[in-house]
Structure formats: C-alpha cells, structure tokens
Design an enzyme around this catalytic site. Structure first.
Site, PDB file in Angstrom:
ATOM      1  N   HIS A  90     -26.804  26.161  11.235  1.00  0.00           N
ATOM      2  CA  HIS A  90     -25.457  26.690  11.483  1.00  0.00           C
ATOM      3  C   HIS A  90     -24.500  26.374  10.336  1.00  0.00           C
ATOM      4  O   HIS A  90     -23.295  26.201  10.555  1.00  0.00           O
ATOM      5  CB  HIS A  90     -24.928  26.153  12.806  1.00  0.00           C
ATOM      6  CG  HIS A  90     -25.751  26.560  13.979  1.00  0.00           C
ATOM      7  ND1 HIS A  90     -25.633  27.781  14.594  1.00  0.00           N
ATOM      8  CD2 HIS A  90     -26.751  25.914  14.637  1.00  0.00           C
ATOM      9  CE1 HIS A  90     -26.502  27.881  15.579  1.00  0.00           C
ATOM     10  NE2 HIS A  90     -27.194  26.752  15.631  1.00  0.00           N
ATOM     11  N   GLU A 123     -16.870   5.668   1.784  1.00  0.00           N
ATOM     12  CA  GLU A 123     -15.669   4.836   1.619  1.00  0.00           C
ATOM     13  C   GLU A 123     -15.841   3.742   0.584  1.00  0.00           C
ATOM     14  O   GLU A 123     -14.848   3.311  -0.011  1.00  0.00           O
ATOM     15  CB  GLU A 123     -15.203   4.270   2.959  1.00  0.00           C
ATOM     16  CG  GLU A 123     -16.090   3.246   3.611  1.00  0.00           C
ATOM     17  CD  GLU A 123     -15.543   2.788   4.963  1.00  0.00           C
ATOM     18  OE1 GLU A 123     -14.320   2.809   5.160  1.00  0.00           O
ATOM     19  OE2 GLU A 123     -16.355   2.408   5.819  1.00  0.00           O
ATOM     20  N   TRP A 138       0.879  -1.174   0.000  1.00  0.00           N
ATOM     21  CA  TRP A 138       0.000   0.000   0.000  1.00  0.00           C
ATOM     22  C   TRP A 138       0.909   1.213   0.000  1.00  0.00           C
ATOM     23  O   TRP A 138       1.690   1.415   0.922  1.00  0.00           O
ATOM     24  CB  TRP A 138      -0.889  -0.022   1.242  1.00  0.00           C
ATOM     25  CG  TRP A 138      -2.025   0.936   1.248  1.00  0.00           C
ATOM     26  CD1 TRP A 138      -3.240   0.790   0.645  1.00  0.00           C
ATOM     27  CD2 TRP A 138      -2.087   2.198   1.930  1.00  0.00           C
ATOM     28  NE1 TRP A 138      -4.047   1.868   0.912  1.00  0.00           N
ATOM     29  CE2 TRP A 138      -3.361   2.749   1.706  1.00  0.00           C
ATOM     30  CE3 TRP A 138      -1.187   2.910   2.729  1.00  0.00           C
ATOM     31  CZ2 TRP A 138      -3.761   3.972   2.224  1.00  0.00           C
ATOM     32  CZ3 TRP A 138      -1.580   4.135   3.247  1.00  0.00           C
ATOM     33  CH2 TRP A 138      -2.855   4.654   2.989  1.00  0.00           C
ATOM     34  N   LYS A 143     -19.683   4.972   5.724  1.00  0.00           N
ATOM     35  CA  LYS A 143     -19.834   3.771   4.907  1.00  0.00           C
ATOM     36  C   LYS A 143     -20.106   4.130   3.446  1.00  0.00           C
ATOM     37  O   LYS A 143     -19.550   3.534   2.524  1.00  0.00           O
ATOM     38  CB  LYS A 143     -20.972   2.891   5.441  1.00  0.00           C
ATOM     39  CG  LYS A 143     -20.611   2.137   6.692  1.00  0.00           C
ATOM     40  CD  LYS A 143     -19.533   1.097   6.415  1.00  0.00           C
ATOM     41  CE  LYS A 143     -18.818   0.709   7.686  1.00  0.00           C
ATOM     42  NZ  LYS A 143     -17.914   1.716   8.216  1.00  0.00           N
ATOM     43  N   LYS A 181      -7.515  -2.170   5.404  1.00  0.00           N
ATOM     44  CA  LYS A 181      -8.290  -2.693   6.525  1.00  0.00           C
ATOM     45  C   LYS A 181      -7.635  -2.372   7.860  1.00  0.00           C
ATOM     46  O   LYS A 181      -8.272  -1.878   8.786  1.00  0.00           O
ATOM     47  CB  LYS A 181      -8.451  -4.211   6.375  1.00  0.00           C
ATOM     48  CG  LYS A 181      -9.277  -4.868   7.492  1.00  0.00           C
ATOM     49  CD  LYS A 181     -10.703  -4.357   7.495  1.00  0.00           C
ATOM     50  CE  LYS A 181     -11.546  -5.048   8.531  1.00  0.00           C
ATOM     51  NZ  LYS A 181     -12.904  -4.473   8.601  1.00  0.00           N
TER      52      LYS A 181
END
Length: 613
Positions: free
Chosen positions: A508, A492, A75, A489, A608
């Site tokens: 606001h 991603e 990665w 969820k 993960k």
C-alpha cells in the site's frame, strides 16, 4: 527542555549553579548562562552558546563572587540559538530573569514596552518579563509588588527565577505550566526545574503546585497559591542519590541505561507480584473498586510512551477482550474526544511533566471529573503523579539520555501488571493464565540480560548501516509498535531517516521505496504471523533490499547474501517478546550513532523533558 537552577546561600553560589546546569544537560539545550549578585547593587552575567563547558570557560577558574544567583540552559523557542537570546535576561543591570516555557502574549507586551521607550536586545519572549519588572521598580513599586503584578499579566507556561538588586536578599520564583522545585538547605535555599540538579546540595525538596509563587531568603520561604493566599507545601525527603547522573564507566548514558534494563525491570516487578498473581493494591488502595466498573481503556502518551501504549492495546484486547484506544497527547487534547464514565484514562510519561500529556489530563479532568486517571510514570514527585487518582511508578531510576530506553521497558512491564490487575478484578483472566503470565514476567530480567550479549554482533550490523540515508523497520501484530520504536531510536540519535511500518502494508505504498539502497530491519518472533512476515521479507528481497532480521531462534531463518539474521532468543511469549526484541534495536541505534559520531545522549534539536507544547 530548558533548565533552571537558582540559589541564595551563605557561600559563593556559582559552583552550585554550574554543577546544577551540568546535571540538567540531559534535557537538551543550545546555550547557557549565569547571573549572580556580585554585591547588593551589582549584577554580573555571563552567557555562552553551546555546552555548559563553554560557559564555564567564559567564567574562568576564579568564578563569579556572589551569594545569590540564577542560571539557565536554553532550548530555542523564540529566537535562534545565539548569545543575545541566551538566559539570563537583564534589564537596567538590576533585574535578571531565567524562564522555562512560553509567554503567549509576549508580542503584545513587547509592543507596549517599546511604546514606553524600552529597547530589546534579544528575540525572546522572556526579555519582556525583565523589562516589565524594571519599569515598575523605576516607578518606586516594591520588588514583591512588581513580581506579583508582572506575573498577573503573563499568559502561557512558565517557570521563573528572578534576581533584583532592589531586593538583594531575596530570590523570586514561580511555577505555571512548567515544573519548579525548591531545595531546602541549612541556611540556604535553592530552586530548579528538576530536583536532580540540586542533589549535591540537598535532598529536601518542596514541589510547587500549579500556579504557585514563592519568595525565598536564605532561611525562609513564603509560598502564595494562584488565589493569592499564603500556603504551606510539604517538604519531601528525596531517595535519589547525588551520583544518579554518573555514567558509571559507560561511554554514554544511553548505553548505561540500556544495560540497566534487567535491574529496572526487576525493580518494577518487585513487591507487585507474589505466588503467581499480581497484587491489585500495587495501583493504590482504591484500585480494585475503580477497576471493577471499567469497560474501556484510553491510553494517552507521546513519543516512546505512545509506542508502549500501542503494544498494550494488543494485550488488553487480545487477552482481556477490553476495548482499548491509544492516542498521541498533542492530538487528544486539541479535539473533542468522547470519554465515557466507564473509561479508565491511562497517562504514560517518563518525566511526568510532558506538557501535552498534562494538558490532556487537565482537559479530561475539566470535562469528565468522574473518569478515573491512572498515571504510569518514572518521577514520583511530578505533576502527572500528583494530579492522578491512581499511580504506578516504573522504578526505572533516573534516565539521562534523551533517547528513552529503560523507561520504555518498565512502562511495558507496568502495563502488563495493569493487564493482570484488570483481569483479576473483573474476572476475565483465569488463575492459570494469570500464573503463566506472571511466570513469564519473572523471566524477563534474565531474558533482557541475555539480549545484551548480542552487542558485538549488533555492532557488525551497525557497520553496514552507518552510510545509509534511509531505513525501513517492519513488524506485524504487536511487533509493529516495536518497529515504530526501533525507527524512532535510529532517527533521533543517528539522524538517519527511518520509518516503522506494519509489514502487511508494504503493497500500500512503502514497496515503492525499496531498492538496493534501502535497508529493511525486520522483527521476526515465533508466532502465528511468521509465515506472512516471511512473505513480506521475500517481497523486499526480490526488489534488492538488504535485510536485517532480528529473529527468534525457533524460526530457523538463516543468513545468506544480503540477508543478515540475528537470533535474539527462543524463550519469549506474547508479553515478554516486545520488551526483549526491542533491546537489540536500541543497541543497533546506539552503535550506528556512535559510528556516525553524533551526540548520542543529547541529539540535536531534541530535549529530554518536553515541557512546552
């Protein structure tokens, strides 16, 4: 994040290495590679950008003969995803290195090696390790001495597996800041960043401690601790099965894990509640004594686990009157937090190897050694579990999809158990309220199963969201963290920009975003905030937003034009409601992602287990 698999055996290791990499795909990666000692003096290396299947295609059906090898899924940290940056990294065809983590002083080491005439072929921090080893071997230094001398100069976090042609019957491994486990076979040894990778070949594991280095041969291992002393580490028998990483007939791991939630919740409750009460011993034999003096709770976590902690804050303060703080791990350990001796530090992590959460734990340990630490975790052999005073395992089972689902549900159930245990020990929870909460917990598996029956209706809602660029999730009270989790969820795995907000905050700022192109997903349980939530819904409806409402049947909300109401349940209480309402949001994100054609289980740029900062 990155994944390591290594082996030294009496049979060709390339099939073991490839299968191990496939079992680590859940961690997230952009390239993969494998190196074996083809014979005592020849290294063979194959690398590929993309999935492990691309690497397997490069290797071919005949494979790579060799009885020892190292493999890696990368990665990207230093250097873009490219074949030149993929691991293993080779130096002079006699050293092969795979590495998880970050070498913080790599620039200094690279400059030093370049001054000696060394040429680098990658942009990575890892390649410096291969060259440092090779320089020493070229000077006649023994492989073992070169291994230790090189590691002594590395600053940062690393898990390493190293092959050297000068020591063809040895495999060198090390762990500092990134997890690494040794697998023990019969006449063969293995190493991996996760025991899951090695389950097809062994269920016996040695979990290296922080700072450990090890030298493996086929039938022997030597472990050296950070002080340089030879040490023994116990061999553990794993209860995980080799088929733990199978999809079991589901299209994706995420869908399988969503559907596993009723069972996972039941498993987390099993043996911890009895006859209307919680068993404080579920947290360890010293739990009652440690809980008695707790005056405040500090929860530290990342991502989805952080949202679970936010839910628990409402419970602890509302039901027990116990001051509770929740903080993101990466912020907590980089400031100077005030942690009093009467604080219980609660660390939440699915993997137990989250770098920021571990760093937060170790920071508190160094400054406040008397503060008790409770780990709520899904990985029994993880660093977090080993370094904590008290432990509650979530019993979720392996979670492969990057997007966490059943780990979140079981963390919430575990935090509810902690609530009950604290209330019982401190006498702040009456027996009647405890019995009612326990009865509610016992109903959650069935309620979770019922929530899954809305799948087809949620798919219809997903079809209305699939072409959107943005989405806003709204919740009030304990449903605000669930709005955050629902947004997380969706973003991603579908790559739709989504944000969660407390509904009362619309005026606001967020109300400026509302128009006919902004879908608004709202969570509407039957509680004392419902009328205020209805007012917030009217505000966005008046500005043209399309509303998607996940509601309690008792709210009497009904669908109309641009208002889509999905009755979720009518039997939830303040503990069970966040768990049950979250399940349809998981399904919504899943179906939107499938319709968009994204990689549901391995979304881009994500991993993960985040084992580097």
């Amino acid at each position: 994040m990155c994944g390591i698999v290594a082996a030294i055996a009496q049979r060709p290791v390339w099939p073991i290495l490839l299968e191990g990499l496939r079992r680590l795909e859940y961690r997230g990666y952009d390239s993969a590679g494998l190196a074996v000692l083809r014979n005592p003096s020849e290294l063979a290396c194959v690398r590929a950008v993309g999935k492990v299947d691309a690497l397997a295609e490069r290797i071919g059906a005949d494979g790579l003969p060799g009885l020892s090898g190292v493999a890696h899924t990368r990665w990207a940290t230093h250097g873009v995803p490219a074949e030149r940056n993929a691991h293993p990294h080779i130096a002079s065809d006699r050293v092969a290195v795979v590495h998880n983590g970050i070498i913080e002083n790599h620039a200094e080491l690279r400059a030093e090696l370049q001054a000696q005439g060394r040429t680098f072929s990658s942009d990575t921090d890892t390649e410096v390790i291969a060259h440092m080893l090779d320089v020493q071997l070229a000077q006649g230094i023994s492989p073992t001495a070169a291994f230790h001398a090189t590691l002594d100069r590395l600053h940062g976090a690393f898990a390493l597996a190293i092959l050297m042609t000068d020591a063809p019957d040895h495999l060198f491994v090390a762990r500092q800041g990134s997890p690494l486990v040794i697998g023990v076979g019969i006449g063969e040894l293995f190493a991996a960043s996760d025991a899951l990778a090695l389950l097809p070949v062994t269920q016996r594991f040695i979990y290296l401690a922080e700072g450990d280095r090890a030298i493996l041969t086929r039938d022997h291992w030597t472990i050296i601790d950070r002080q340089g002393a030879a040490v023994e580490r116990p061999v553990h028998e794993s209860t995980q099965r080799a088929d733990s990483a199978d999809r079991g007939g589901f299209k994706h791991f995420m869908l399988k894990e969503i559907h596993e939630q009723p069972r996972a919740i039941a498993d987390t409750l099993e043996g911890r509640i009895s006859e209307g009460r919680v068993l404080p011993a579920a947290f360890g034999v010293t739990a009652e004594a440690r809980f008695a003096d707790v005056a405040r709770i500090q929860i530290v976590a990342c991502g989805t686990s952080y949202h679970a902690g936010m839910v628990a804050r409402y419970w602890f303060e509302d039901i027990l009157g116990l001051p509770t703080s929740v903080e993101v791990s990466s912020e907590f350990h980089y400031r100077n937090p005030v942690v009093s001796r009467d604080t219980l530090l609660v660390m939440l992590s699915q993997s137990g190897e989250t770098a920021d959460t571990l760093a937060a734990l170790r920071m508190v340990r160094s400054r406040h050694p008397d503060v008790p630490v409770l780990a709520i975790c899904n990985a029994p052999e993880s660093s977090l579990v080993r370094e904590s005073d008290l432990v509650l395992m979530t019993h979720a089972g392996p979670e492969i999809s990057v997007a966490s689902t059943k780990a979140f549900s079981t963390q919430l159930v575990s935090l509810a158990l902690l609530l009950l245990a604290m209330g019982r020990v401190q006498g702040t929870l009456s027996e009647e309220i405890e019995r009612r909460i326990v009865a509610g917990l016992e109903k959650i598996p069935a309620l979770a199963q019922a929530a899954l029956t809305h799948d087809s209706a949620i798919l219809a809602l997903a079809e209305r969201l699939v072409d959107k660029q943005h989405a806003l999730f709204l919740g009030r009270g304990v449903m605000f963290p669930i709005a955050l989790e629902g947004a997380l969820k969706l973003k991603e795995i579908s790559y739709i920009h989504a944000e969660g907000y407390p509904a009362g905050e619309l005026k606001h700022g967020p109300l400026a975003l509302i128009d006919e192109n902004m879908p608004v997903i709202t969570i509407a349980p039957q509680n004392d905030l419902l009328e205020k939530l209805k007012s917030n819904m009217a505000e966005v409806a008046a500005r043209g937003a399309e509303l998607f409402v996940f509601a309690d049947e008792r709210t009497a909300l009904a669908s109309e034009e641009r208002l889509h109401v999905l009755p979720v349940t009518s039997h939830v209480g303040r503990i069970s409601a966040p768990i049950i309402f979250n399940i349809p949001l998981q399904l919504l994100a899943y179906h939107v992602a499938v319709l968009k054609g994204t990689d549901v289980d391995q979304p881009r740029n994500l991993a993960k287990s985040v084992t580097v900062e």
